[in-house]
Design a protein around this motif. Structure first.
Motif, PDB file in Angstrom:
ATOM      1  N   ALA A  71       1.696  -2.756  10.593  1.00  0.00           N
ATOM      2  CA  ALA A  71       0.333  -2.691  10.066  1.00  0.00           C
ATOM      3  C   ALA A  71      -0.272  -1.309  10.284  1.00  0.00           C
ATOM      4  O   ALA A  71      -0.949  -0.762   9.395  1.00  0.00           O
ATOM      5  CB  ALA A  71      -0.526  -3.764  10.734  1.00  0.00           C
ATOM      6  N   ILE A  72      -0.034  -0.729  11.455  1.00  0.00           N
ATOM      7  CA  ILE A  72      -0.519   0.629  11.720  1.00  0.00           C
ATOM      8  C   ILE A  72       0.112   1.604  10.735  1.00  0.00           C
ATOM      9  O   ILE A  72      -0.557   2.478  10.174  1.00  0.00           O
ATOM     10  CB  ILE A  72      -0.202   1.040  13.166  1.00  0.00           C
ATOM     11  CG1 ILE A  72      -1.014   0.191  14.146  1.00  0.00           C
ATOM     12  CG2 ILE A  72      -0.483   2.524  13.382  1.00  0.00           C
ATOM     13  CD1 ILE A  72      -0.616   0.375  15.590  1.00  0.00           C
ATOM     14  N   ALA A  73       1.410   1.454  10.513  1.00  0.00           N
ATOM     15  CA  ALA A  73       2.103   2.327   9.566  1.00  0.00           C
ATOM     16  C   ALA A  73       1.528   2.197   8.167  1.00  0.00           C
ATOM     17  O   ALA A  73       1.384   3.194   7.441  1.00  0.00           O
ATOM     18  CB  ALA A  73       3.597   2.004   9.551  1.00  0.00           C
ATOM     19  N   CYS A  74       1.167   0.977   7.760  1.00  0.00           N
ATOM     20  CA  CYS A  74       0.563   0.760   6.434  1.00  0.00           C
ATOM     21  C   CYS A  74      -0.698   1.590   6.262  1.00  0.00           C
ATOM     22  O   CYS A  74      -0.893   2.247   5.231  1.00  0.00           O
ATOM     23  CB  CYS A  74       0.231  -0.719   6.251  1.00  0.00           C
ATOM     24  SG  CYS A  74       1.613  -1.722   5.756  1.00  0.00           S
ATOM     25  N   VAL A  75      -1.567   1.532   7.256  1.00  0.00           N
ATOM     26  CA  VAL A  75      -2.836   2.255   7.172  1.00  0.00           C
ATOM     27  C   VAL A  75      -2.597   3.756   7.071  1.00  0.00           C
ATOM     28  O   VAL A  75      -3.179   4.451   6.225  1.00  0.00           O
ATOM     29  CB  VAL A  75      -3.717   1.929   8.386  1.00  0.00           C
ATOM     30  CG1 VAL A  75      -4.984   2.773   8.362  1.00  0.00           C
ATOM     31  CG2 VAL A  75      -4.074   0.443   8.400  1.00  0.00           C
ATOM     32  N   VAL A  76      -1.728   4.263   7.936  1.00  0.00           N
ATOM     33  CA  VAL A  76      -1.437   5.706   7.943  1.00  0.00           C
ATOM     34  C   VAL A  76      -0.831   6.139   6.622  1.00  0.00           C
ATOM     35  O   VAL A  76      -1.230   7.153   6.025  1.00  0.00           O
ATOM     36  CB  VAL A  76      -0.493   6.055   9.108  1.00  0.00           C
ATOM     37  CG1 VAL A  76      -0.071   7.524   9.041  1.00  0.00           C
ATOM     38  CG2 VAL A  76      -1.167   5.769  10.442  1.00  0.00           C
ATOM     39  N   LEU A  77       0.124   5.383   6.127  1.00  0.00           N
ATOM     40  CA  LEU A  77       0.795   5.746   4.881  1.00  0.00           C
ATOM     41  C   LEU A  77      -0.156   5.673   3.686  1.00  0.00           C
ATOM     42  O   LEU A  77      -0.097   6.524   2.788  1.00  0.00           O
ATOM     43  CB  LEU A  77       1.994   4.823   4.655  1.00  0.00           C
ATOM     44  CG  LEU A  77       3.174   5.056   5.600  1.00  0.00           C
ATOM     45  CD1 LEU A  77       4.148   3.881   5.536  1.00  0.00           C
ATOM     46  CD2 LEU A  77       3.894   6.352   5.249  1.00  0.00           C
ATOM     47  N   LEU A  78      -1.024   4.674   3.656  1.00  0.00           N
ATOM     48  CA  LEU A  78      -1.961   4.556   2.545  1.00  0.00           C
ATOM     49  C   LEU A  78      -2.904   5.753   2.514  1.00  0.00           C
ATOM     50  O   LEU A  78      -3.161   6.328   1.443  1.00  0.00           O
ATOM     51  CB  LEU A  78      -2.751   3.259   2.668  1.00  0.00           C
ATOM     52  CG  LEU A  78      -3.766   2.988   1.554  1.00  0.00           C
ATOM     53  CD1 LEU A  78      -3.082   2.934   0.189  1.00  0.00           C
ATOM     54  CD2 LEU A  78      -4.532   1.701   1.829  1.00  0.00           C
ATOM     55  N   VAL A  79      -3.418   6.147   3.678  1.00  0.00           N
ATOM     56  CA  VAL A  79      -4.310   7.312   3.747  1.00  0.00           C
ATOM     57  C   VAL A  79      -3.585   8.571   3.280  1.00  0.00           C
ATOM     58  O   VAL A  79      -4.123   9.368   2.497  1.00  0.00           O
ATOM     59  CB  VAL A  79      -4.848   7.494   5.180  1.00  0.00           C
ATOM     60  CG1 VAL A  79      -5.584   8.815   5.312  1.00  0.00           C
ATOM     61  CG2 VAL A  79      -5.766   6.335   5.556  1.00  0.00           C
ATOM     62  N   LEU A  80      -2.364   8.764   3.743  1.00  0.00           N
ATOM     63  CA  LEU A  80      -1.601   9.949   3.355  1.00  0.00           C
ATOM     64  C   LEU A  80      -1.322   9.972   1.860  1.00  0.00           C
ATOM     65  O   LEU A  80      -1.463  11.010   1.202  1.00  0.00           O
ATOM     66  CB  LEU A  80      -0.279   9.989   4.125  1.00  0.00           C
ATOM     67  CG  LEU A  80      -0.357  10.351   5.611  1.00  0.00           C
ATOM     68  CD1 LEU A  80       1.008  10.193   6.261  1.00  0.00           C
ATOM     69  CD2 LEU A  80      -0.863  11.773   5.787  1.00  0.00           C
ATOM     70  N   GLN A  81      -0.946   8.833   1.320  1.00  0.00           N
ATOM     71  CA  GLN A  81      -0.614   8.799  -0.107  1.00  0.00           C
ATOM     72  C   GLN A  81      -1.849   9.008  -0.979  1.00  0.00           C
ATOM     73  O   GLN A  81      -1.768   9.687  -2.006  1.00  0.00           O
ATOM     74  CB  GLN A  81       0.075   7.476  -0.441  1.00  0.00           C
ATOM     75  CG  GLN A  81       1.490   7.385   0.116  1.00  0.00           C
ATOM     76  CD  GLN A  81       2.204   6.132  -0.347  1.00  0.00           C
ATOM     77  OE1 GLN A  81       1.584   5.172  -0.820  1.00  0.00           O
ATOM     78  NE2 GLN A  81       3.514   6.118  -0.196  1.00  0.00           N
ATOM     79  N   LEU A  82      -2.973   8.438  -0.587  1.00  0.00           N
ATOM     80  CA  LEU A  82      -4.194   8.660  -1.358  1.00  0.00           C
ATOM     81  C   LEU A  82      -4.625  10.118  -1.276  1.00  0.00           C
ATOM     82  O   LEU A  82      -5.077  10.707  -2.276  1.00  0.00           O
ATOM     83  CB  LEU A  82      -5.308   7.746  -0.847  1.00  0.00           C
ATOM     84  CG  LEU A  82      -5.125   6.248  -1.119  1.00  0.00           C
ATOM     85  CD1 LEU A  82      -6.236   5.443  -0.449  1.00  0.00           C
ATOM     86  CD2 LEU A  82      -5.090   5.961  -2.626  1.00  0.00           C
ATOM     87  N   ALA A  83      -4.486  10.717  -0.086  1.00  0.00           N
ATOM     88  CA  ALA A  83      -4.869  12.116   0.075  1.00  0.00           C
ATOM     89  C   ALA A  83      -3.981  13.037  -0.751  1.00  0.00           C
ATOM     90  O   ALA A  83      -4.449  14.046  -1.292  1.00  0.00           O
ATOM     91  CB  ALA A  83      -4.803  12.510   1.554  1.00  0.00           C
ATOM     92  N   ARG A  84      -2.697  12.699  -0.850  1.00  0.00           N
ATOM     93  CA  ARG A  84      -1.745  13.511  -1.611  1.00  0.00           C
ATOM     94  C   ARG A  84      -1.668  13.099  -3.085  1.00  0.00           C
ATOM     95  O   ARG A  84      -0.898  13.685  -3.839  1.00  0.00           O
ATOM     96  CB  ARG A  84      -0.355  13.390  -0.989  1.00  0.00           C
ATOM     97  CG  ARG A  84      -0.198  14.041   0.364  1.00  0.00           C
ATOM     98  CD  ARG A  84       1.075  13.564   1.065  1.00  0.00           C
ATOM     99  NE  ARG A  84       2.234  13.679   0.192  1.00  0.00           N
ATOM    100  CZ  ARG A  84       3.071  14.720   0.187  1.00  0.00           C
ATOM    101  NH1 ARG A  84       2.846  15.743   1.002  1.00  0.00           N
ATOM    102  NH2 ARG A  84       4.114  14.746  -0.619  1.00  0.00           N
ATOM    103  N   ARG A  85      -2.452  12.090  -3.455  1.00  0.00           N
ATOM    104  CA  ARG A  85      -2.386  11.527  -4.813  1.00  0.00           C
ATOM    105  C   ARG A  85      -0.964  11.084  -5.148  1.00  0.00           C
ATOM    106  O   ARG A  85      -0.473  11.293  -6.262  1.00  0.00           O
ATOM    107  CB  ARG A  85      -2.895  12.548  -5.847  1.00  0.00           C
ATOM    108  CG  ARG A  85      -4.350  12.922  -5.644  1.00  0.00           C
ATOM    109  CD  ARG A  85      -4.846  13.865  -6.723  1.00  0.00           C
ATOM    110  NE  ARG A  85      -6.257  14.195  -6.499  1.00  0.00           N
ATOM    111  CZ  ARG A  85      -6.951  15.020  -7.268  1.00  0.00           C
ATOM    112  NH1 ARG A  85      -6.353  15.602  -8.323  1.00  0.00           N
ATOM    113  NH2 ARG A  85      -8.222  15.269  -7.008  1.00  0.00           N
ATOM    114  N   ASP A  86      -0.332  10.464  -4.169  1.00  0.00           N
ATOM    115  CA  ASP A  86       1.037   9.989  -4.318  1.00  0.00           C
ATOM    116  C   ASP A  86       1.124   8.471  -4.363  1.00  0.00           C
ATOM    117  O   ASP A  86       2.214   7.916  -4.407  1.00  0.00           O
ATOM    118  CB  ASP A  86       1.900  10.491  -3.147  1.00  0.00           C
ATOM    119  CG  ASP A  86       2.949  11.493  -3.586  1.00  0.00           C
ATOM    120  OD1 ASP A  86       3.233  11.544  -4.792  1.00  0.00           O
ATOM    121  OD2 ASP A  86       3.476  12.220  -2.726  1.00  0.00           O
TER     122      ASP A  86
END
Length: 295
Positions: free
Chosen positions: A46-61
C-alpha cells in the motif's frame, strides 16, 4: 515502448537493487517480529502504491494498462509481490536472515535450465561453471548439518522460503518473455495495487484487523520496505530483466545474500560461522565467473 538500458546502466542499477533488497531482508525480519506476515506485505504494498502514484502523476507517466500488458501485471503482482514476499515474510519468523536469504536466492537453480528450455538462452561453459560454483556456495551456506530437522518451525520456515524462490523464478521467466506495450515503470503501480488489494483481503480474512502497536521504528521500517524494497526495487528489476539475460540476472542476484548477511551482522547481531564465510566466497567467485564476458 522500449525502455531497455545499456549493459553498463543495467549493471549499475542492478548493484543498487542488490544492496537495497539485501538490506530489505533485515528490515522485514524486524517488522515480522511484531506484525503478521500478510499485514507486513499488505502495508508495504500500500505504501508503494501511494509513492508510485505520486511519482507517475508528477512525471505524467500514469496510464491505464492495455490488455496485452495484463498478463505481466498478474505475473509480477501475484508471483513476486504477493507469493514471494508473503512466503519470505512468513519464513523469516522461523529462520535467520543469513540462512533464509540464501535459500530464497536459490532462484538460479530453477531459472537457468528453464531459460535454456523455454527462452533459448545459451548456457556457455563459463556460465555453467559459475552457476555450479554459486549453487555449491549456497549449499555450503545452507548447511543441513547446522539445522535441526526435528524442529517443525525450521522445516516450515525453510520450506516456505524455498517455495518463494520457485515463485520468483516463474516471474523472472515470464517478464523476460513478455512483449511489453508500456514501460515497466508505467505498470509497477498496477502491480503494487493488485498486491495491496489481494494481500489486504487475505490479511483481513485470516489475521483479522491490524492490532499491533505502532512505534517510530516500525514506521521507519515500513517506509524503507515500501519505498525502497518495493516501489524502487520492483520497477528496477522489471527494467533490468528486459536489459540483461535471465541467467545473468539470476546469477547476479547471488550477490544479494552477501549484502543481506552483512546487514544482519551489522543490525541484528547475527554472526557468520566458517561455513557461512566459505559459502560467501564461493558465491562471489561464481558470480565473477558466470558474468564474465568472452574475450
Amino acid at each position: 515502448m522500449s525502455s531497455t538500458l545499456s549493459r553498463r546502466q543495467a549493471l549499475l542499477l542492478f548493484a543498487i537493487v542488490i544492496l537495497t533488497w539485501g538490506l530489505n531482508w533485515v528490515v522485514t525480519k524486524s517488522i515480522v517480529r511484531g506484525v503478521p506476515p500478510l499485514w507486513t506485505t499488505a502495508i508495504r504494498s500500500a505504501i508503494a502504491c501511494v509513492v508510485l502514484l505520486v511519482l507517475q502523476l508528477a512525471r505524467r507517466d500514469f496510464i491505464v494498462p492495455r490488455r496485452g500488458d495484463v498478463p505481466v501485471i498478474l505475473a509480477i503482482g501475484l508471483l513476486h509481490m504477493v507469493a514471494f514476499s508473503t512466503l519470505v515474510a512468513a519464513g523469516l519468523r522461523h529462520v535467520t536472515v543469513g540462512r533464509s536469504i540464501v535459500l530464497g536466492y536459490a532462484t538460479p537453480l530453477w531459472v537457468a535450465p528453464c531459460a535454456w528450455l523455454l527462452l533459448g538462452e545459451r548456457l556457455t561453459w563459463p556460465r555453467l561453471a559459475g552457476i555450479a560454483l554459486g549453487l555449491a556456495g549456497l549449499l555450503v551456506l545452507f548447511n543441513p548439518l547446522a539445522v535441526d530437522w526435528r524442529d517443525t518451525d525450521q522445516r516450515m520456515g525453510n520450506g516456505m522460503i524455498l517455495l518463494a524462490s520457485w515463485c520468483w523464478a516463474a516471474s523472472i521467466l515470464y517478464v523476460r518473455k513478455h512483449k511489453w506495450l508500456a514501460t515497466p515503470f508505467q505498470l509497477v503501480f498496477w502491480e503494487a495495487l493488485l498486491a495491496a488489494v489481494v494481500l489486504g483481503a487475505m490479511a483481513l480474512g485470516t489475521e483479522g484487523p491490524p492490532a499491533f502497536p505502532w512505534h517510530a521504528g516500525l514506521v521507519i521500517a515500513f517506509a524503507y520496505a515500501g519505498v525502497c524494497g518495493t516501489a524502487l526495487g520492483y520497477w528496477a528489476m522489471a527494467t533490468i530483466n528486459r536489459s540483461l539475460p535471465a541467467t545473468t540476472t539470476a546469477l547476479g542476484m547471488l550477490a544479494t545474500p552477501v549484502a543481506g548477511i552483512a546487514g544482519s551482522m551489522l543490525f541484528l547481531g547475527e554472526r557468520p560461522d566458517m561455513a557461512l564465510l566459505a559459502g560467501m566466497a564461493m558465491v562471489l567467485a561464481g558470480i565473477a565467473l558466470g558474468s564474465a564476458r568472452r574475450a
